[in-house]
Design a protein around this motif. Structure first.
Motif, short mmCIF file in Angstrom:
data_model
loop_
_atom_site.label_atom_id
_atom_site.label_comp_id
_atom_site.label_asym_id
_atom_site.label_seq_id
_atom_site.Cartn_x
_atom_site.Cartn_y
_atom_site.Cartn_z
N LEU A 180 0.82 -1.21 0.00
CA LEU A 180 0.00 0.00 0.00
C LEU A 180 0.85 1.26 0.00
N ARG A 184 -0.14 3.64 -2.98
CA ARG A 184 -1.05 4.52 -2.25
C ARG A 184 -1.72 5.54 -3.15
N ALA A 242 -3.80 4.21 4.54
CA ALA A 242 -2.91 4.63 3.46
C ALA A 242 -3.52 5.69 2.57
N THR A 243 -4.81 5.57 2.28
CA THR A 243 -5.45 6.46 1.30
C THR A 243 -6.30 7.56 1.93
#
Length: 463
Positions: A180, A184, A242-243
């Motif tokens: 990730l 990302r 992560a996002t």
């Protein structure tokens, strides 16, 4: 350890009508083990969070004390006074604690910089998948320890039993964090906005669908709702960290509940590998439908919690041995009968403190891989607690998860101590002053300039 010793003394006073001169021995052994890991941490990770080990030691010590309490209750009344300290389930848990702490110290010795783990992310990910699959393909006599349960979670050979899924979750978390970090920005791209929520592009759903299918495979073929929810939940939450997109949480919840409902529907109509999940849900909805059969365990757990009330019956004063598998799956209910709602709440606060300290390390560490790994480790511990306590309290269908640091079992204890060691290493990096960072690197090598890898800023360590 003073609390653990007082707990052991109270148990003996209740069950034996006296306090023997040996009540302090388990607490003294644990004290030596935990002081040793404290010294190791002072040398290898001097800036690590000082709260993690004492909090874990308290839970671990109470777990050993309660398991010895079960051993005394199962022994004949005239044999309890002479019951050996290092025998029974409590004695084995003492040995597993020693081995688990040695493994945690070994991880701190081998891994001086948590970012070095990312070099082996794909290898660890593959190893984790293999460990998940092995119990599924083994015959039942090698993968089912409890004949009353259809769950295939173990590898049992020659009297030695290990639960590979406990270690697989750590390996998969390392892979998730590394993957990730690299993907990302791609996964953060939005395709369309619905009700104020940005949803990702359809072609970016591939990794989530793959993990979803793997978790459904665990649910169907290993017949374990808890592990399935744990694997899928830790991936989706790591993806959210992560996002920072809520849409991934919505998609994850939709996929999991959709898959669970489908498995329930197929279990009621087709049966086969889906029948076990259907049975668990039916027991959850109406445990009194089969009170002396499949509903016996959850009912006894609820009766134990109800008997404990607010303050409990006192250590040694309950009847936890009436609950099947009270030493592992239902240890929370067995302790709840004796320490009551207030005692269980205090125990949960200690767990919450460990999780909060892990999240604090995730916020403070300077690299993206460390942030995702520490956040994933903390949430995994939290989700495992929710899954097992939710099953015991009938909030969700019953699962086969163990209570971290409390339940009997070497695999769970070793894996969770490794989890704590990883958090200690990350928190050491997070709390270390910037001017001390270069001195902590192997050979005193300073950090190289930041580089861009797929949109993620990382550091390079010069050899």
């Amino acid at each position: 350890m003073g609390v653990s010793a007082a707990y052991a003394a109270t148990v003996e006073a209740t069950l034996l009508d006296r306090v023997t001169l040996d009540f302090w021995v388990p607490a003294a052994c644990l004290t030596g083990v935990f002081v040793a890991i404290h010294v190791v941490i002072r040398f290898l990770a001097p800036y690590a969070d000082p709260v993690l080990v004492p909090a874990v030691a308290l839970i671990n010590g109470l777990g050993v004390g309660f398991l010895r309490r079960l051993d005394l209750a199962r022994a004949a009344p005239d044999e309890r006074v002479d019951f050996a300290i290092f025998s029974g389930t409590g004695g084995r848990q003492l040995a597993w604690t020693l081995l688990s702490v040695i493994l945690a110290a070994g991880l701190l010795v081998l891994v001086r910089d948590h970012r070095a783990i990312s070099r082996y992310a794909y290898t660890l990910g593959l190893a984790g998948i293999v460990l998940v699959i092995i119990p599924t393909v083994l015959p039942a006599r090698y993968s089912q320890v409890n004949p009353q349960s259809d769950a295939k979670l173990w590898i049992s050979v020659g009297g030695f039993t290990i639960q590979p899924g406990e270690f697989a979750k750590l390996m998969l978390l390392v892979f998730f964090a590394y993957y990730l970090v690299r993907k990302r920005e791609v996964l953060s791209l939005a395709s369309r906005r619905v009700l104020g929520v940005d949803f990702p592009r359809g072609r970016d759903l591939g990794p989530v669908v793959v993990v979803w299918l793997v978790s459904l495979g665990v649910l169907v073929f290993q017949k374990d709702l808890g592990t399935s929810l744990l694997y899928f939940g830790m991936f989706v939450v790591t993806l959210y960290i992560a996002t920072e997109r809520v849409s991934w949480l919505i998609i994850g919840l939709f996929l999991f509940f959709g898959g669970a409902f489908t498995a329930y529907f197929l279990g009621s109509t087709v049966g086969g590998p889906f029948a076990n999940f259907y049975t668990r849900v039916e027991i959850w909805l109406d445990p009194y439908g089969d009170p002396y059969g499949a509903g016996w365990q959850p009912l006894q757990g609820l009766l134990g919690l109800g008997t404990g009330g607010l303050f409990g019956t006192g250590p040694g004063g309950g009847q936890p041995t009436e609950i099947p598998e009270v030493h592992n799956d239902f240890i929370f209910a067995g302790m709840g009968e004796e320490i009551g709602l207030f005692g269980l709440s205090a125990l949960l606060v200690v767990y919450l403190l460990i999780i909060e300290r892990g999240l604090r390390a995730a916020l403070a560490v300077r690299d993206s891989f460390g942030k995702l790994l520490a956040g994933g480790l903390s949430f995994t511990l939290c989700l495992q607690l929710f899954v097992i306590i939710g099953g015991i309290s009938s909030l969700i269908p019953l699962t086969g998860q163990t209570t971290p640091f409390l339940s009997a079992g070497g695999s769970s204890l070793m894996a969770n101590w490794l989890l704590v060691a990883a958090l200690l290493r990350i928190s050491d990096a997070a709390r270390r002053p910037v001017d001390a960072t270069s001195q902590a690197r192997p050979g005193g090598a300073p950090a190289g300039p930041p580089v861009q890898l797929h949109g993620a800023t990382t550091e390079v360590i010069r050899p």
